[in-house]
Scaffold this motif. Sequence first.
Motif, PDB file in Angstrom:
ATOM      1  N   TRP A  65       0.696  -1.303   0.018  1.00  0.00           N
ATOM      2  CA  TRP A  65       0.185   0.147   0.175  1.00  0.00           C
ATOM      3  C   TRP A  65       0.944   1.157  -0.099  1.00  0.00           C
ATOM      4  O   TRP A  65       0.508   2.261  -0.569  1.00  0.00           O
ATOM      5  CB  TRP A  65      -0.825  -0.004   1.180  1.00  0.00           C
ATOM      6  CG  TRP A  65      -2.228  -0.841   1.073  1.00  0.00           C
ATOM      7  CD1 TRP A  65      -2.317  -1.897   0.138  1.00  0.00           C
ATOM      8  CD2 TRP A  65      -3.509  -0.706   1.813  1.00  0.00           C
ATOM      9  NE1 TRP A  65      -3.543  -2.406   0.352  1.00  0.00           N
ATOM     10  CE2 TRP A  65      -3.950  -1.731   1.466  1.00  0.00           C
ATOM     11  CE3 TRP A  65      -3.710  -0.046   2.938  1.00  0.00           C
ATOM     12  CZ2 TRP A  65      -5.498  -2.021   2.008  1.00  0.00           C
ATOM     13  CZ3 TRP A  65      -4.876  -0.137   3.583  1.00  0.00           C
ATOM     14  CH2 TRP A  65      -5.865  -1.127   3.025  1.00  0.00           C
ATOM     15  N   VAL A  66       2.081   1.258   0.746  1.00  0.00           N
ATOM     16  CA  VAL A  66       2.896   2.446   0.610  1.00  0.00           C
ATOM     17  C   VAL A  66       3.376   2.803  -0.828  1.00  0.00           C
ATOM     18  O   VAL A  66       3.515   4.176  -0.713  1.00  0.00           O
ATOM     19  CB  VAL A  66       4.113   2.317   1.674  1.00  0.00           C
ATOM     20  CG1 VAL A  66       4.825   3.267   1.501  1.00  0.00           C
ATOM     21  CG2 VAL A  66       3.625   1.935   2.924  1.00  0.00           C
ATOM     22  N   TRP A  67       3.497   1.963  -1.778  1.00  0.00           N
ATOM     23  CA  TRP A  67       4.046   2.315  -2.982  1.00  0.00           C
ATOM     24  C   TRP A  67       2.923   2.856  -4.023  1.00  0.00           C
ATOM     25  O   TRP A  67       3.104   3.550  -4.987  1.00  0.00           O
ATOM     26  CB  TRP A  67       4.522   0.778  -3.747  1.00  0.00           C
ATOM     27  CG  TRP A  67       5.676   0.661  -3.005  1.00  0.00           C
ATOM     28  CD1 TRP A  67       5.812  -0.611  -2.040  1.00  0.00           C
ATOM     29  CD2 TRP A  67       7.197   1.112  -2.936  1.00  0.00           C
ATOM     30  NE1 TRP A  67       7.039  -0.436  -1.522  1.00  0.00           N
ATOM     31  CE2 TRP A  67       7.871   0.424  -2.041  1.00  0.00           C
ATOM     32  CE3 TRP A  67       7.516   2.200  -3.622  1.00  0.00           C
ATOM     33  CZ2 TRP A  67       9.163   0.568  -1.561  1.00  0.00           C
ATOM     34  CZ3 TRP A  67       8.647   2.628  -3.101  1.00  0.00           C
ATOM     35  CH2 TRP A  67       9.573   1.771  -2.163  1.00  0.00           C
ATOM     36  N   VAL A  68       1.663   2.814  -3.282  1.00  0.00           N
ATOM     37  CA  VAL A  68       0.543   3.452  -4.200  1.00  0.00           C
ATOM     38  C   VAL A  68       0.726   4.906  -3.978  1.00  0.00           C
ATOM     39  O   VAL A  68       0.772   5.720  -5.245  1.00  0.00           O
ATOM     40  CB  VAL A  68      -0.749   3.064  -3.918  1.00  0.00           C
ATOM     41  CG1 VAL A  68      -1.902   3.688  -4.417  1.00  0.00           C
ATOM     42  CG2 VAL A  68      -0.749   1.661  -3.970  1.00  0.00           C
ATOM     43  N   PRO A  69       0.826   5.360  -3.004  1.00  0.00           N
ATOM     44  CA  PRO A  69       0.838   7.039  -2.829  1.00  0.00           C
ATOM     45  C   PRO A  69       2.239   7.561  -3.526  1.00  0.00           C
ATOM     46  O   PRO A  69       2.424   8.672  -3.978  1.00  0.00           O
ATOM     47  CB  PRO A  69       0.797   7.328  -1.500  1.00  0.00           C
ATOM     48  CG  PRO A  69       0.795   6.218  -0.753  1.00  0.00           C
ATOM     49  CD  PRO A  69       0.304   5.106  -1.289  1.00  0.00           C
ATOM     50  N   VAL A  70       3.293   6.669  -3.224  1.00  0.00           N
ATOM     51  CA  VAL A  70       4.645   6.815  -3.766  1.00  0.00           C
ATOM     52  C   VAL A  70       4.671   7.029  -5.386  1.00  0.00           C
ATOM     53  O   VAL A  70       4.961   7.928  -5.885  1.00  0.00           O
ATOM     54  CB  VAL A  70       5.721   5.940  -3.365  1.00  0.00           C
ATOM     55  CG1 VAL A  70       6.933   6.293  -4.358  1.00  0.00           C
ATOM     56  CG2 VAL A  70       6.064   5.944  -1.881  1.00  0.00           C
ATOM     57  N   ALA A  71       3.909   6.260  -6.075  1.00  0.00           N
ATOM     58  CA  ALA A  71       3.597   6.173  -7.491  1.00  0.00           C
ATOM     59  C   ALA A  71       2.602   7.380  -7.790  1.00  0.00           C
ATOM     60  O   ALA A  71       2.915   8.274  -8.857  1.00  0.00           O
ATOM     61  CB  ALA A  71       2.874   4.900  -8.002  1.00  0.00           C
TER      62      ALA A  71
END
Length: 96
Positions: free
Chosen positions: A68-74
């Motif tokens: 889930w952390v990578w979704v806002p990073v993307a």
Amino acid sequence: MSSPTGNGDQQPLGDPAGATPGTTAVVHPPEVTLRTITLVRWGVLAWVVVLVVLLAVPGLRTGERDWWVWVPVAGIVGGVLGYAYLRRGKGNAADA
């Protein structure tokens, strides 16, 4: 793209007053006063808030939700790229 009737003719968009049957109505969308670059800034800010919440609440990023952390990073990376693209004067929005 064909119409729902399959004959390729345009379909009327309702029954405007004075329109003859079988004609299409011209639809003029309202003018948008929001600049595209402002929208991109708010979008990046929203993704930053989501990232901060995910990092602040460990239960949201444990187990099967570790990605889930990578979704806002993307979202942030995409927004920054879009922002840079608009700042260079590119894109299809006038005065972006």
